[in-house]
Structure formats: structure tokens, C-alpha cells
Design an enzyme around this catalytic site. Structure first.
Site, mmCIF file in Angstrom:
data_model
loop_
_atom_site.group_PDB
_atom_site.id
_atom_site.type_symbol
_atom_site.label_atom_id
_atom_site.label_comp_id
_atom_site.label_asym_id
_atom_site.label_seq_id
_atom_site.Cartn_x
_atom_site.Cartn_y
_atom_site.Cartn_z
ATOM 1 N N HIS A 140 0.811 -1.224 0.000
ATOM 2 C CA HIS A 140 0.000 0.000 0.000
ATOM 3 C C HIS A 140 0.844 1.273 0.000
ATOM 4 O O HIS A 140 0.404 2.311 -0.506
ATOM 5 C CB HIS A 140 -0.920 0.009 1.223
ATOM 6 C CG HIS A 140 -1.942 -1.081 1.198
ATOM 7 N ND1 HIS A 140 -2.653 -1.466 2.306
ATOM 8 C CD2 HIS A 140 -2.371 -1.893 0.194
ATOM 9 C CE1 HIS A 140 -3.485 -2.453 1.998
ATOM 10 N NE2 HIS A 140 -3.323 -2.731 0.718
ATOM 11 N N LYS A 376 -3.367 -9.707 5.083
ATOM 12 C CA LYS A 376 -3.139 -9.350 3.680
ATOM 13 C C LYS A 376 -1.853 -8.557 3.500
ATOM 14 O O LYS A 376 -1.546 -8.102 2.401
ATOM 15 C CB LYS A 376 -4.327 -8.546 3.138
ATOM 16 C CG LYS A 376 -5.641 -9.319 3.154
ATOM 17 C CD LYS A 376 -6.744 -8.485 2.526
ATOM 18 C CE LYS A 376 -8.081 -9.192 2.621
ATOM 19 N NZ LYS A 376 -8.512 -9.384 4.013
ATOM 20 N N PHE A 377 -1.109 -8.356 4.580
ATOM 21 C CA PHE A 377 0.258 -7.831 4.516
ATOM 22 C C PHE A 377 0.337 -6.448 3.875
ATOM 23 O O PHE A 377 1.314 -6.131 3.183
ATOM 24 C CB PHE A 377 1.176 -8.815 3.780
ATOM 25 C CG PHE A 377 0.872 -10.256 4.083
ATOM 26 C CD1 PHE A 377 0.862 -10.717 5.386
ATOM 27 C CD2 PHE A 377 0.559 -11.147 3.067
ATOM 28 C CE1 PHE A 377 0.555 -12.036 5.674
ATOM 29 C CE2 PHE A 377 0.254 -12.472 3.344
ATOM 30 C CZ PHE A 377 0.259 -12.918 4.660
ATOM 31 N N CYS A 378 -0.685 -5.615 4.090
ATOM 32 C CA CYS A 378 -0.736 -4.279 3.492
ATOM 33 C C CYS A 378 -0.574 -4.350 1.973
ATOM 34 O O CYS A 378 0.062 -3.481 1.354
ATOM 35 C CB CYS A 378 0.321 -3.354 4.099
ATOM 36 S SG CYS A 378 0.088 -3.040 5.851
ATOM 37 N N ALA A 379 -1.148 -5.394 1.396
ATOM 38 C CA ALA A 379 -1.126 -5.582 -0.058
ATOM 39 C C ALA A 379 -2.437 -6.241 -0.466
ATOM 40 O O ALA A 379 -2.455 -7.292 -1.101
ATOM 41 C CB ALA A 379 0.074 -6.431 -0.470
#
Length: 428
Positions: A140, A376-379
Site C-alpha cells: 500500500h 493481507k500484509f498491506c497488499a
């Protein structure tokens, strides 16, 4: 273009010209002897497999900060001995980071809080009307800061990434910037940054590389790869003291609006304000995170002194063991964009049939003393693409995965414990 040329972080000609550092033993990390409680009240040694989120502190980094503390003082403004010494240490940190990434002599090195902060700083400095081209596979921090952007779908293979960027940049008039990761924070896969830089420059564009997940694992040479900007974080580079960095060409940064407005960023204040032309003071208003910069430089020195050959060899041994172990368990699926054989750093994301990612992570922690990341791992767009999901917020476990990531301090026992824990969970 060969696979080696595309994915090597340092082209062969640059590696031949680079000075050879004397290898030293791999440094230790703080917390290697940490014990944590598990179900039943036992204490077990902590298996930290969450390096991609934040890496533990290297012992040489802790030592450098401890050594700097007794003389800690203000920087750039004091005539006293302690202030002069602290200023010298801070500016030396800038030179150390510049050398670590193989930057050009005139590149700016601006200390920030982290990669996200560095990316947002550059976003504020883009020339008016700049269009950013970015893949939906990005973190992100690379997706969100831009006022005007073209979003590209996840490419099916590396050559498609290059062709998609080529086509998108060809259709844009005015200033343009290509933004891409060097190593995915979701899959660990290496991106063809050399080829993408070449395409960007052929269209008169610049390239920003998010190197947060690359620099703890591989050598990066900005000059050899012909990159315009790189950004990364200290907390992923074994220096968790709140500093990151943006390194790159000075002109956009010198012309951009100061990121912070205050003391240190100005030459004079009166009826009119005269800002520094030098992008380093221009964007570092206020008292900087001196200890963070010293820590970041100490991590760069420690990794360089160790030598990348030993670090990469041990990482590849452990990640191969982890991936093969997980692949042997029925119902476990590793996430990958470009296939099992694609080069990658020490990151593996996976799902377990019948369990949400949060359930897996909680069992690993509560019963086995293993730390991993779930979510979601900032993705979000990328993870949804890999899972075949079209929606799902942060709290939606159906569109999430488990991520295990390794680094200095990871042992074979940690890897084997994770594999056996997942196997036990599946067999319940």
C-alpha cells in the site's frame, strides 16, 4: 534478456568492479534466547518467523547506539563538543547508507521514518502533472500516495511486467514515474528491476524502487541498476529505531515543497521564507532521529562486513527447507505469482485448507511458540488476486494468508518446528 540479467541485484560488470569486503561471522541478533509461554504453561524458545514485518536488532546495531548515547546532543546547530560529535556521526551515517546502496556521489540521502514515509515524501515532490505507473502487486505504501496514477494488473510472468510497463509509459505525456518493488512482501519473489528501469528511461520516465524487502537479503547497487530512487526501512534491516531512508536524484527533491516546514529546512525567515536548496536539510526539518540514522548505518556496515555470500547461502538453504516441508503437507498451498522456480528472498506465504489464516497463526503461537504474520500484509489487491478473491476486508479471514519470513537468527530448528506444527494441525 537473460534471467540472470533481469533478476540479479548487481549486474556482473558491477560486481567485478566492486570492492571485495573481508567476510566476518554472521552477527547475532538480540532476543535469540527469548523464551515464550505456550499452552500448558511451558516456556519454549521463541521461533521468530516474522522478519518481513520487523526484524530483530543486530548486536552490532545495539552496540553502535549504546556507544553514541553518552555524547548524544543536538545536530547541525551546536558549537559544543557533544553536538559536533553527534553531527559528525549523523552525517557519517548518511555517507554509509549512500555507499551501502551503491548510490551516485551526488544522490540525496534523506532520513525518514520508514519506507512509507520515504515514498510519501517523494510523492510530495513530483513535478506538477506527474503520472505514476504502479502494479496492483505493490504494498500500500507504493499504491496509495500518488495524486495521478495508472494501475496495472498483476503480470502473469516477468516479461509481461516489463511489456505492461512499457505500454503504459508509452501512452503517457508529461512527467512520469514507474514505482515497483524489488522483492514482494507477500511472496518474496524478485522483480525485474533492471529491465523495468531500462524501459522507464527509454520513455523519459523515472523509477522508484521499494527496496524494503530486498536490502535485508541481497546486495543492492543503485548505480549499476540505473535506478533513480530507492526507499527502505531500518526496522526491516535489523535496526528497529524508527528510521528509514529515501535515496536518489536531487532535482525533483530540491524543487519540491519541503516535506516538513520548520527549523533546519530554511535559510532565512522574514517577510519571505527562503528554503534550503539542498534536499537533505530541506526535507529534514526539526531535530532528526539521530539514533535511528546511526542504527541504520550500523546495520549497513554489519551486513557489508559479513559479506553477502554467506548470508544468501544460509538463507537459501533454510527457505528451500521450509518450502519443501510445507509442499509435502496435503492441504497447504504456497502463494506465488510466477511459479515455484522463480528467484525469491526468505518469505513464504501460504494457506491451510479448513483453517483461517488467523486460526493458523494463533495455534502456531499459542501451542508452538512460533511467530508468523497473518492477513493481507498491506497488499490487499495482490493477496486477493493470489487467492482468487474479489473482496474481503482486513478482518475477513477468507481472503487472508499466513506469512513465514526468515533472516539472520533463523535456525533450522525454527523451520522444522513450523513445518511439523502445520503438519500436526492438518492431521487433527
Amino acid at each position: 534478456m537473460s534471467t540472470l540479467t533481469i533478476f540479479s541485484s548487481v549486474p556482473a560488470r558491477a560486481a567485478e568492479a566492486a570492492p571485495v569486503a573481508t567476510s566476518r561471522p554472521i552477527p547475532a541478533v538480540l532476543g535469540a534466547d527469548l523464551e515464550v509461554p505456550v499452552k500448558g504453561g511451558r516456556l519454549v524458545g521463541y521461533a521468530n518467523l516474522d522478519y518481513a514485518a520487523s526484524a530483530p536488532c543486530l548486536e552490532p546495531v545495539s552496540a553502535a547506539v549504546t556507544a553514541a548515547l553518552p555524547a548524544y546532543s543536538s545536530v547541525h546547530r551546536g558549537a559544543g563538543y557533544a553536538s559536533q560529535l553527534t553531527t559528525a556521526r549523523y552525517e557519517q551515517a548518511r555517507h554509509t547508507v549512500r555507499a551501502f546502496v551503491g548510490a551516485r556521489p551526488d544522490d540525496a540521502v534523506i532520513f525518514t521514518r520508514n519506507t512509507t514515509d520515504a515514498t510519501n515524501l517523494l510523492a510530495r515532490c513530483l513535478p506538477a502533472g506527474t503520472t505514476t505507473v504502479v502494479f496492483d502487486t505493490e504494498h500500500h505504501a507504493s499504491l496509495l500516495p500518488w495524486q495521478k496514477s495508472v494501475r496495472l494488473a498483476p503480470p502473469a510472468f516477468p516479461g509481461e511486467a516489463v511489456r505492461a510497463a512499457d505500454a503504459a509509459l508509452a501512452g503517457i505525456d508529461g512527467p512520469k514515474l514507474l514505482v515497483v518493488t524489488a522483492a514482494s512482501n507477500v511472496t518474496g519473489e524478485l522483480w525485474p528491476i533492471a529491465a523495468l528501469a531500462h524501459v522507464a528511461h527509454r520513455h523519459g520516465a523515472r523509477i522508484l524502487v521499494d527496496a524494503a524487502q530486498l536490502v535485508p537479503h541481497r546486495r543492492l547497487n543503485l548505480t549499476a541498476l540505473d535506478l533513480d530512487y530507492v526507499a527502505f526501512s531500518g526496522h526491516k534491516l535489523y535496526a528497529p529505531f524508527g528510521a528509514g531512508v529515501l535515496v536518489g536524484r536531487r532535482d525533483w527533491l530540491a524543487d519540491g515543497e519541503p516535506y516538513l516546514k520548520g527549523g533546519g529546512a530554511v535559510r532565512s525567515v522574514g517577510d519571505d521564507t527562503e528554503w534550503h536548496d539542498d534536499p537533505e536539510p530541506r526535507h529534514e526539518a526539526g531535530t532528526p532521529n539521530v539514533l535511528g540514522a546511526i542504527a541504520l548505518a550500523a546495520a549497513c556496515d554489519a551486513l557489508t562486513a559479513t559479506g553477502w555470500t554467506a548470508l544468501v547461502r544460509e538463507e537459501e538453504r533454510l527457505i528451500a527447507r521450509l518450502r519443501s516441508g510445507l509442499a509435502s503437507i496435503e492441504g497447504v498451498r504456497e502463494l506465488s505469482l510466477w511459479g515455484d522456480d522463480h528467484p525469491r528472498v526468505g518469505i513464504v506465504s501460504f494457506t491451510v485448507d479448513g483453517y483461517s489464516a488467523r486460526e493458523v497463526a494463533e495455534v502456531l503461537s499459542g501451542e508452538y511458540g512460533i511467530g508468523v504474520r497473518d492477513g493481507k500484509f498491506c497488499a490487499h489487491p495482490f493477496v486477493r488476486h493470489l487467492l482468487g478473491e474479489t473482496d474481503g476486508g482486513c478482518e475477513d479471514g477468507t481472503a487472508s494468508a499466513v506469512r513465514a519470513s526468515i533472516g539472520i537468527g533463523t535456525t533450522q530448528e525454527h523451520v522444522d518446528r513450523l513445518v511439523e506444527a502445520v503438519r500436526d494441525l492438518v492431521n487433527r
